[in-house]
Every structure is written in C-alpha cells, then in structure tokens.
Scaffold this active site. Sequence first.
Site, PDB file in Angstrom:
ATOM      1  N   SER A  44      12.525  -3.660   7.671  1.00 50.28           N
ATOM      2  CA  SER A  44      11.901  -4.821   7.061  1.00 50.28           C
ATOM      3  C   SER A  44      12.848  -5.495   6.071  1.00 50.28           C
ATOM      4  O   SER A  44      13.973  -5.837   6.415  1.00 50.28           O
ATOM      5  CB  SER A  44      10.577  -4.399   6.410  1.00 50.28           C
ATOM      6  OG  SER A  44       9.772  -5.510   6.123  1.00 50.28           O
ATOM      7  N   ASP A 158       7.185  -4.903  12.234  1.00 49.60           N
ATOM      8  CA  ASP A 158       7.872  -4.341  11.068  1.00 49.60           C
ATOM      9  C   ASP A 158       8.218  -2.867  11.247  1.00 49.60           C
ATOM     10  O   ASP A 158       7.374  -2.043  11.603  1.00 49.60           O
ATOM     11  CB  ASP A 158       6.955  -4.521   9.857  1.00 49.60           C
ATOM     12  CG  ASP A 158       7.645  -4.291   8.541  1.00 49.60           C
ATOM     13  OD1 ASP A 158       8.108  -3.159   8.302  1.00 49.60           O
ATOM     14  OD2 ASP A 158       7.724  -5.240   7.737  1.00 49.60           O
TER      15      ASP A 158
END
Length: 363
Positions: A44, A158
């Site tokens: 991320s 993510d």
Amino acid sequence: MHEERPIRVALVLGSGGARGYAHIGVIQVLREAGVEIAAIAGSSMGAVIGGLHAAGTLDEYTDRVLGMSRLEVLRLMDVTPSAPGAIRGDRVFQMMDDLIGGVQIEDLGIPFTAVAVDLLGRREVWFQEGPLDTALRASTAIPSFLVPTFLNGRVLVDGGVLNPVPVAPVAATHVDHTIAVSLAGHEGAARGPVSESADVEPESQWSERIRERAGRWFDRDLLAAVRRRVTTLDTGETGEPVATDGAPSDGAPADGAGAATNEVAAPPVGPMGGLRAFDVMQSSYDIMQEALTRHRLAAYAPDLLLALPKTAARSLDFHRAEELIEQGRQLAIDALPRIGITPDTPPVDTLHLDPPPVDSGDS
C-alpha cells in the site's frame, strides 16, 4: 588500506494510509547516516514510498505533498458511485505520472517488491517486474474505497489485506540488517479481551465516550465531503460540501478563492458518534491489519521493527505530511542505534504524538 563499506539494509515499509508519510522520514535518516538501502518491499502506502525511493523521485514527491491542504486532498478524490470502490484514483496517479510513468520495476536501481492481493485467487501477488505505476496502483487499492486494479484476469486490491508489513520478499536478501516499519503500532500494552455485560446502560453513560473515540479515528470533514459527492453523483440531490466563500458545489474553490476559506460541513454527531458505513469499514480494516501484522512478524521477524502508533494520524490525513515525516525521522533516530547505526541527529527521549498545548496568554 580498505575503505569501510556502508551498512546494507533491506527495508520493509508497511501499509497504513497517510501514516505512510512516516516512511519518508525513516528513509531520510538512513540516507543521512550513510546506510545503503539494498532492497525494498512494501504494501500500500509503503509500496508507494519505497517505489518512489527506488525510482530516485522520492524527494520530488516529498516537495509536492508538503503543505498540501485538506481541500487539495479532497480535490484529488475522483468519486465514482457505480464502480467497486468509492474513489477511482486516476487523479492521484496522474499527479505521480511524471515521477514514475514509464518506469519498469526491473530497471530500478534497487530490488523492489510491491505487494498486492488477488481477490479471486485469495493470495498475495508480488510485483517484481513490469510497470511501476501499475504495481503501486494495485498495491494501494483499499477495498471498497479505491477501485481494484484488473490485470491479466486478476482483481487486485491493497497488499495490506493479507500482508501489512511484507518481510518475506526480502528475507533472502544478503544484507547486514532487515528493518521493518509498521504503521499499526500501539501506545502502551497490547489490548486483550474485555468482559462486558449485555445489559443496556443509559445513553448518558457511554455517548460521550463513543463520540470522543470516533472523533479520534475518523476525519469527519473529509469523509462527509466524500459521502456528499457520492450522493450528488448517484442521485443528483443536493449533498455537496458547503463552501463558505461561494465555491462551486464540488468543493473546488472559485477562481481566485483561497483554500483557507473553504470549509466542508461535518455531519451531525448523534449518540453513535456520527459513525457511518465507511467509518466502520476503516476501523475494522485497521484492527484486521494490526492482528495480521503481529502474526506475520512472528513468522518473519526483522532485525529491527519501527512501529508508528495508529493514533499518530488517521488513514486519510494526507494533509499532515510534514509532521508525519518528522515522526518517522524521530522513530528512526531513536531506534537505529540498537543495530549499531548512528544517525546524524541526536536521539530524542520520547516520540511526541500530540501537539503542544496552546498558550492561552494567561500568566
């Protein structure tokens, strides 16, 4: 006489939204100490910062985000009511296009891994070659918030969904130390189970407590603005941010209008602390990442773990770059001597996460 070689480290940068700005501070301190970052893995926001450093454009990115206002952050949120995510993310990656556009991971000067998750395959995906911007976009696609990346039959979200602090990609790297930075740390002891009665208490005994806790974790103004933009796009009804200087209804200032005079009206706060669906999702995601981080690090323990408390900032506090970078610097300055690295800046005794008290002027 042989010249002493620099200390070589593998750097692992965790997920955590805006708290990821702290990674910039850690990298700055390592560079100032003459440490060679020999490999990077990230999930991320950790993948974004690590990828920009590997591409040699982190300083330029830092200059751009320093001083960014909350309104400027809001204007980067291209809301889409019908896609599998509230935000497309096109504007953010357009802003970064001249920093990483056309860059291939295999051409970076540092071995780099961006971690994403394949929703359909239910497994991690390690990007170690191919376009850097595609890898970073996939790694940052927070479920239900940012639209997933669709690539080669995979639905990618993510990396923090399965591996918030991905040590495994650099575990076999030949370095002196592996340093991991987690953005899901705790202040104080870890929380265990609590015994609670199912009897209903009077609202007066708990309403203020839940409002205070919700205000600590959720950015009311920013989330209200996103929700209202979705309402406007989806129904055509009035639900846009309120601009106090006559700005357009999408929250962007009118020509010549200063950002400082634009305010987004917050939703009314009721006995549930104003909690909405996204608030619940965000908090649940943070709790999940905290537990995952503990289990993952038990299997792949770094030589040094830097842990920024979750209370340092909320996930969408992208307008607080300067203070979060400084907090990352202080984390590194405090911790690096434990593995024999001496920062140029003397260590501080504590990490101050709260702003100093305001001087009322009373004597």
